[in-house]
Design a protein around this motif. Structure first.
Motif, PDB file in Angstrom:
ATOM      1  N   ASP A 166       0.971  -1.423   0.422  1.00 18.90           N
ATOM      2  CA  ASP A 166      -0.291  -0.268  -0.134  1.00 18.90           C
ATOM      3  C   ASP A 166       0.735   1.620  -0.217  1.00 18.90           C
ATOM      4  N   VAL A 167       1.861   1.401   0.561  1.00 25.95           N
ATOM      5  CA  VAL A 167       3.038   2.786   1.021  1.00 25.95           C
ATOM      6  C   VAL A 167       3.597   2.665  -0.394  1.00 25.95           C
ATOM      7  N   LEU A 168       4.407   1.546  -1.317  1.00 29.06           N
ATOM      8  CA  LEU A 168       4.969   1.698  -2.355  1.00 29.06           C
ATOM      9  C   LEU A 168       4.116   2.233  -3.508  1.00 29.06           C
ATOM     10  N   ILE A 187       4.553   5.148  -5.559  1.00 29.81           N
ATOM     11  CA  ILE A 187       4.163   5.581  -6.758  1.00 29.81           C
ATOM     12  C   ILE A 187       3.686   6.000  -7.896  1.00 29.81           C
ATOM     13  N   ASP A 188       2.350   6.350  -6.774  1.00 31.93           N
ATOM     14  CA  ASP A 188       1.175   7.317  -7.777  1.00 31.93           C
ATOM     15  C   ASP A 188       1.981   8.669  -7.546  1.00 31.93           C
ATOM     16  N   LYS A 189       3.015   8.411  -6.354  1.00 32.92           N
ATOM     17  CA  LYS A 189       2.910  10.434  -6.255  1.00 32.92           C
ATOM     18  C   LYS A 189       4.062  10.450  -7.329  1.00 32.92           C
ATOM     19  N   ILE A 190       4.713   9.755  -7.844  1.00 29.92           N
ATOM     20  CA  ILE A 190       6.094   9.849  -8.705  1.00 29.92           C
ATOM     21  C   ILE A 190       5.498  10.040 -10.152  1.00 29.92           C
ATOM     22  N   ILE A 191       3.861   9.640 -10.827  1.00 26.39           N
ATOM     23  CA  ILE A 191       3.637   9.116 -11.456  1.00 26.39           C
ATOM     24  C   ILE A 191       3.148  10.586 -12.233  1.00 26.39           C
TER      25      ILE A 191
END
Length: 519
Positions: free
Chosen positions: A504-506, A510-514
Motif C-alpha cells: 500500500d505504501v509502495l 508510485i502514484d506520487k511519482i507518476i
C-alpha cells in the motif's frame, strides 16, 4: 573399510574391464560373462589343485616340489586320490598356467582348450562327483563362431582371455580372495545391467541383499543343518552362509534348484569358486514347482530365495498340482500367470519346524485379490508369516520396483506380524540404491527387537490383518512420517498483513511519482 579388500576388488574390476575392452563389440555381453567366469573357474581349479598337491609334498619334506613342472606320466599316479578328494583331476600339461604359456604359438589353441575341458569333466565320470562336473563347461564354447569366423580369430580372442584372466592378481585363494568371484559376477552383471533378467532369463540378487536375507534367517544361531534356495540363480544367496557362518557351520550342505541351464552351470561353478567341495552341495536342474528334486533332503533349517517375479506356470492346467502336498493345504493354486505364491507355498512346505525362510517378493502379491488373497489368508490364519519388510526401490539390476521380504516360520512366538518400512535404509550410488553394512544391521535390529517404532515398525495382530482383507502391504500398517513443512497460521497472517501494508505504501509512492511526471 577393509582397505586391502577394496584394493583387491578394484584390481579385479580393472582386470575384467581390460578384458571387456579387448573383446568389446565382438562377443555379446551375456556370452562374454560366461567366457570370463568359465576361464576364471579353469584358472581357479588349476591353482586350487596345484596348491593342494604342492602343500602335501612340502609337508612331506620335498620343499622343491612343483606340480606344474611334473610330467603327465608321473602325475597319473595321483589321479584316483585327487578325484576322491577334490572331485576332479587335471594333468600338469593341461593346467591353466601351462596352457597359457604356449597359447600364442598354439595354432590349435581352441581345440586344446576344448580337450582340456572335456578331460576335466571326464575325470569325474563314474565317481561321486560326476553330476557336479557334468556339462560344467558347456557354456564356454571355445569353437563357437561367436569368438570369430576363423580359427585364427578364435585363438586370438582366447589368448586375450587367458592373458587377461591370468594377469588378474588374486592373491592367496585360501586367504582372502574366495568371495572375489562373487565380486566378478556382480561386476559383470553391472556391466550388462540392461540385460539383467532379460537375456538368459537370469535374476540377480546383489550381495548386500543376499547378506541381509541370510542374517535374517540365522538370528541367535551359530550353525544350521542345511540351506536351500529353490530358484538358485548364480548361488549368491546360499554362499552368504559360508561367509557369515563359515562353510563348516552349514553342517549338511548347500541345496538348490535352477531351471535355466546356463545359470545352473554358473551356479555350480560358483560353488567351486567359493571352495565348497563337491560333496557339500547338491544343485539340481529343473522346474522346482513342477518337478522338485530334493524331496529326500527336506526339511531345511534356512531357506532364502529371490524367485522370478510373476512368471507363468501350469497351475490349474495341471490337475495333479492341487493335490501336491506343497500346495494342497491352501486349498487353491497360485494364478497361472503369476507363480509367486507357488514358490512361497513350496518353501513353506520344505521349511524345518525350527527353520526360517526369507523370501524376496514382488509387491503385488501383498495386496492382489483372488487366489493370492486366499493364500495370504491361509498363511496368516495358520500363523506362518513372522514379518514383512519393505525394501528401498532401485536395489536390483533390471528393475526399479520396491520389493518386499516375507519371513516365514512354522514355530512362531505369538500370533502377530511385524511390518517394517526399510525403504529409506540405503545409500544412493549413481542411479541405484545400495544397502550398506549399517542399513543391514538396522533392519536386522528392527526385526530382532520386534516392537513398534514410529514410522518404521508396527506389530499387527492377525485380527487387524483380517479386517484389512489380508492385505500385507507395509504402507497399510506403518504410518508415513509427515515431512512437509509445518506452518504457523498466525505468523503467516501477520506476515501477509505486513506485506499488504508495504504494498500500500509502495503504491502511494508510485502514484506520487507518476503525478509528478504528468505535470
Amino acid at each position: 573399510m577393509d582397505t586391502k579388500r577394496e584394493q583387491e576388488r578394484q584390481e579385479l574390476y580393472k582386470g575384467i574391464w581390460n578384458i571387456a575392452n579387448d573383446l568389446r563389440g565382438q562377443v555379446d555381453g551375456w556370452d562374454f560373462k560366461a567366457y570370463v567366469l568359465g576361464m576364471l573357474f579353469y584358472r581357479y581349479i588349476s591353482e586350487n589343485l596345484t596348491n593342494y598337491i604342492n602343500q602335501g609334498e612340502w609337508e612331506a619334506g620335498d620343499t622343491e616340489f612343483d606340480y606344474t613342472q611334473m610330467s603327465d606320466e608321473d602325475a597319473e599316479e595321483a589321479r584316483d586320490g585327487m578325484v576322491e578328494t577334490k572331485g576332479f583331476f587335471i594333468l600338469p600339461s593341461e593346467l591353466f598356467c601351462n596352457v597359457r604359456k604356449t597359447a600364442k604359438d598354439n595354432e590349435d589353441l581352441n581345440i586344446t582348450l576344448k580337450n582340456v575341458f572335456n578331460h576335466i569333466e571326464a575325470s569325474s565320470k563314474g565317481t561321486a562327483s560326476e553330476k557336479d562336473f557334468e556339462g560344467l563347461f558347456d557354456d564356454i564354447d571355445v569353437t563357437s563362431n561367436k569368438l570369430g569366423a576363423t580359427v585364427a580369430e578364435k585363438n586370438k580372442k582366447l589368448v586375450a582371455l587367458l592373458d587377461g584372466i591370468g594377469d588378474i592378481k588374486l592373491g592367496d585363494f585360501q586367504d582372502n580372495t574366495v568371495d572375489a568371484f562373487g565380486d566378478v559376477y556382480e561386476f559383470l552383471m553391472g556391466m550388462y545391467a540392461s540385460n539383467a533378467g532379460k537375456s538368459g532369463g537370469e535374476y540377480f540378487t546383489p550381495q548386500e541383499v543376499s547378506e541381509l536375507l541370510a542374517k535374517l534367517t540365522i538370528i541367535g544361531k551359530d550353525s544350521v543343518n542345511k540351506v536351500y534356495d529353490p530358484a538358485r540363480g548364480s548361488g549368491s544367496l546360499l554362499l552368504k552362509y559360508a561367509k557369515i557362518l563359515g562353510k563348516d557351520k552349514v553342517r549338511n550342505g548347500f541345496y538348490g534348484q535352477e531351471k535355466n541351464i546356463t545359470t545352473y552351470n554358473l551356479c555350480r561353478i560358483n560353488m567351486f569358486l567359493h571352495d565348497i567341495d563337491y560333496d557339500k552341495f547338491d544343485i539340481a536342474l529343473g522346474d522346482t514347482l513342477i518337478n522338485p528334486k530334493h524331496w529326500d533332503d527336506e526339511p531345511f533349517e534356512a531357506i532364502v530365495s529371490n524367485p522370478p517375479y510373476s512368471i507363468k506356470w501350469e497351475g490349474t492346467d495341471n490337475p495333479v498340482l492341487i493335490n501336491d502336498p506343497r500346495f494342497a493345504p491352501a486349498g487353491v493354486l497360485a494364478p497361472k500367470s503369476k507363480a509367486d505364491m507357488a514358490f512361497i507355498m513350496h518353501m513353506l512346505a520344505w521349511l524345518a519346524p525350527n527353520g526360517v525362510a526369507a523370501i524376496v517378493c514382488f509387491p503385488g502379491i501383498m495386496y492382489r485379490g483372488g487366489a493370492e488373497q486366499k493364500i495370504r489368508k491361509y498363511l496368516i490364519e495358520n500363523n506362518f508369516i513372522d514379518a514383512i519388510i519393505q525394501l528401498p526401490d532401485n536395489l536390483f539390476f533390471g528393475t526399479s520396483i520396491s520389493t518386499n521380504i516375507m519371513i516365514l516360520k512354522k514355530s512362531k512366538e505369538g500370533n502377530n506380524v511385524l511390518f517394517i518400512d526399510a525403504s529409506k535404509e540405503c545409500k544412493k550410488v549413481t542411479n541405484n540404491n545400495k544397502l550398506e553394512e549399517q542399513n543391514i544391521d538396522n533392519i536386522v535390529d528392527y526385526y530382532t527387537k520386534y516392537e513398534d517404532k514410529d514410522y518404521i515398525c508396527k506389530v499387527v495382530s492377525r485380527e487387524q490383518i483380517a479386517e484389512e482383507d489380508y492385505n500385507l502391504s507395509v504402507s497399510t500398517y506403518v504410518e508415513q512420517e509427515d515431512t512437509s513443512e509445518k506452518i504457523d497460521i498466525k505468523e503467516l497472517n501477520a506476515r501477509i498483513k505486513e506485506i499488504v501494508a508495504k504494498e500500500d505504501v509502495l503504491r502511494k509512492e508510485i502514484d506520487k511519482i507518476i503525478e509528478e511526471i504528468e505535470k
